[in-house]
Design a protein around this motif. Structure first.
Motif, PDB file in Angstrom:
ATOM      1  N   THR A 125      25.122 -65.868  66.349  1.00 60.18           N
ATOM      2  CA  THR A 125      25.968 -65.725  65.172  1.00 60.18           C
ATOM      3  C   THR A 125      25.717 -64.274  64.567  1.00 60.18           C
ATOM      4  O   THR A 125      26.952 -63.705  64.312  1.00 60.18           O
ATOM      5  N   LEU A 126      24.447 -63.860  64.743  1.00 60.42           N
ATOM      6  CA  LEU A 126      24.239 -62.213  64.418  1.00 60.42           C
ATOM      7  C   LEU A 126      25.305 -61.397  65.432  1.00 60.42           C
ATOM      8  O   LEU A 126      25.750 -60.571  65.049  1.00 60.42           O
TER       9      LEU A 126
ATOM     10  N   PRO B 255      14.089 -70.667  64.695  1.00 61.64           N
ATOM     11  CA  PRO B 255      15.444 -70.306  63.894  1.00 61.64           C
ATOM     12  C   PRO B 255      16.001 -68.819  64.027  1.00 61.64           C
ATOM     13  O   PRO B 255      17.341 -68.762  63.931  1.00 61.64           O
ATOM     14  N   TYR B 256      15.172 -67.889  64.468  1.00 68.09           N
ATOM     15  CA  TYR B 256      16.049 -66.651  64.758  1.00 68.09           C
ATOM     16  C   TYR B 256      16.656 -66.529  65.955  1.00 68.09           C
ATOM     17  O   TYR B 256      17.771 -65.813  66.112  1.00 68.09           O
ATOM     18  N   LEU B 257      16.095 -67.333  66.843  1.00 69.72           N
ATOM     19  CA  LEU B 257      16.896 -67.488  68.234  1.00 69.72           C
ATOM     20  C   LEU B 257      18.184 -67.994  68.084  1.00 69.72           C
ATOM     21  O   LEU B 257      19.138 -67.909  68.615  1.00 69.72           O
TER      22      LEU B 257
ATOM     23  N   ARG C 240       8.110 -70.508  64.874  1.00 66.88           N
ATOM     24  CA  ARG C 240       8.471 -69.421  64.023  1.00 66.88           C
ATOM     25  C   ARG C 240       9.690 -68.648  64.681  1.00 66.88           C
ATOM     26  O   ARG C 240      10.690 -68.174  63.661  1.00 66.88           O
ATOM     27  N   ALA C 241       9.681 -68.365  66.065  1.00 68.44           N
ATOM     28  CA  ALA C 241      10.822 -67.706  66.421  1.00 68.44           C
ATOM     29  C   ALA C 241      12.246 -68.351  66.681  1.00 68.44           C
ATOM     30  O   ALA C 241      13.300 -67.958  66.836  1.00 68.44           O
TER      31      ALA C 241
ATOM     32  N   LEU D 116      19.993 -68.202  65.345  1.00 64.77           N
ATOM     33  CA  LEU D 116      20.788 -67.241  64.507  1.00 64.77           C
ATOM     34  C   LEU D 116      21.212 -65.935  65.169  1.00 64.77           C
ATOM     35  O   LEU D 116      22.308 -65.391  65.020  1.00 64.77           O
ATOM     36  N   GLY D 117      20.710 -65.846  66.615  1.00 67.14           N
ATOM     37  CA  GLY D 117      20.924 -64.687  67.230  1.00 67.14           C
ATOM     38  C   GLY D 117      22.298 -64.759  67.579  1.00 67.14           C
ATOM     39  O   GLY D 117      23.317 -63.700  67.573  1.00 67.14           O
TER      40      GLY D 117
END
Length: 293
Positions: free
Chosen positions: A22-23, A15-17, A12-13, A19-20
């Motif tokens: 780029t964020l 995808p967010y990692l 679950r984490a 995107l980190g």
């Protein structure tokens, strides 16, 4: 191994990692400069240091500044002219080379060449072309016994010279976008129109333009955003002159910030321009999402 990975919550984490990076890039390149620009726009600076807060005085000063209003009007006239001309030319070129073929592919590759040249280099080349003493146009005029054109020495000539430069460089962008839109249109309406005996003009008006309208709106919006922030070519070619004939809002903000050292006032002007750009970008994204459905 796969069960351990799924059970640990990393799935679950992940995808967010991913995107980190780029964020953080977006925060560093877009969000932080906007916040810092907003903070600077409400202050009075001296030698680069904040002296006191002035609230919204810099914004009210901008709308009472004739030079700022003149720069806005010049920018609006420039954006309207270049976007209109580039859209018409880009659509015409896209229609001409929309069919497939070896020779057509070579023409397409040639048409996009101006877009891949660095804007600073384009400005230098056109400055050499427009030069009234040793420029290309002056040499041609001398060869045929005419007086060399004084393009960069007159306000009207410099403005239209800048328009020609921008049209030459960025028409390929509109051409590519509109060509992609034309090639993605369904063929059934055109085959039905051909069976009914409709002329090429009626087919263009009744089918091509309505089907291409969303693509045209996206292309015009994207190009207007780019034209609104034009700086490199103007700075190299005219630096806003002669007088203020080519002083776009980007040039006026640059001069206010670096030459006149009015950091707060320049930040207020450019922050308002940034808000317009963001609103236009949001409009373009909305159009593209609607077109993708």
């Amino acid at each position: 191994m796969g069960r351990t990975f799924r059970g640990s919550g990393l799935d679950r984490a992940l995808p967010y990692l991913m995107l980190g990076p780029t964020l953080f890039l977006v925060l560093g390149v877009i969000v932080y400069p906007l916040i810092d620009g907003l903070r600077s726009s409400t202050g009075f600076f001296r030698f680069g240091r904040l002296v006191r807060s002035v609230g919204l005085d810099n914004y009210s000063r901008a709308f009472a500044d004739p030079a700022f209003i003149d720069a806005l009007l010049t920018t609006a006239r420039f954006v309207f002219l270049v976007v209109t001309i580039e859209t018409v030319l880009g659509l015409a070129l896209a229609l001409l080379v929309s069919r497939e073929g070896r020779f057509i592919r070579r023409i397409r590759a040639t048409l996009i060449l101006p877009m891949i040249i660095t804007p600073v280099v384009v400005g230098i080349v056109f400055r050499l072309i427009y030069a009234s003493d040793v420029g290309l146009l002056a040499s041609i005029a001398h060869a045929v016994g005419l007086d060399p054109p004084q393009i960069l020495s007159s306000g009207t000539g410099a403005f239209w010279g800048l328009v020609v430069l921008d049209v030459w460089e960025w028409t390929p962008l509109l051409f590519l976008i509109l060509l992609a839109g034309i090639q993605s249109m369904p063929v059934e309406p055109f085959e039905a129109a051909r069976v009914d005996g409709a002329s090429a003009w009626r087919s263009f008006v009744d089918h091509t333009l309505p089907l291409l309208r969303p693509t045209i709106l996206v292309a015009v919006t994207l190009r207007a955003i780019e034209a609104l922030t034009t700086f490199d070519q103007v700075y190299v070619l005219t630096r806003g002159g002669p007088g203020t004939s080519t002083q776009l809002i980007s040039i006026y903000g640059y001069q206010t910030f670096f030459q006149f050292q009015e950091t707060g006032y320049a930040a207020a002007m450019l922050f308002m321009v940034a808000l317009v750009v963001l609103l236009a970008a949001g409009f373009a994204v909305g159009l593209m999402r609607r077109r993708g459905r």
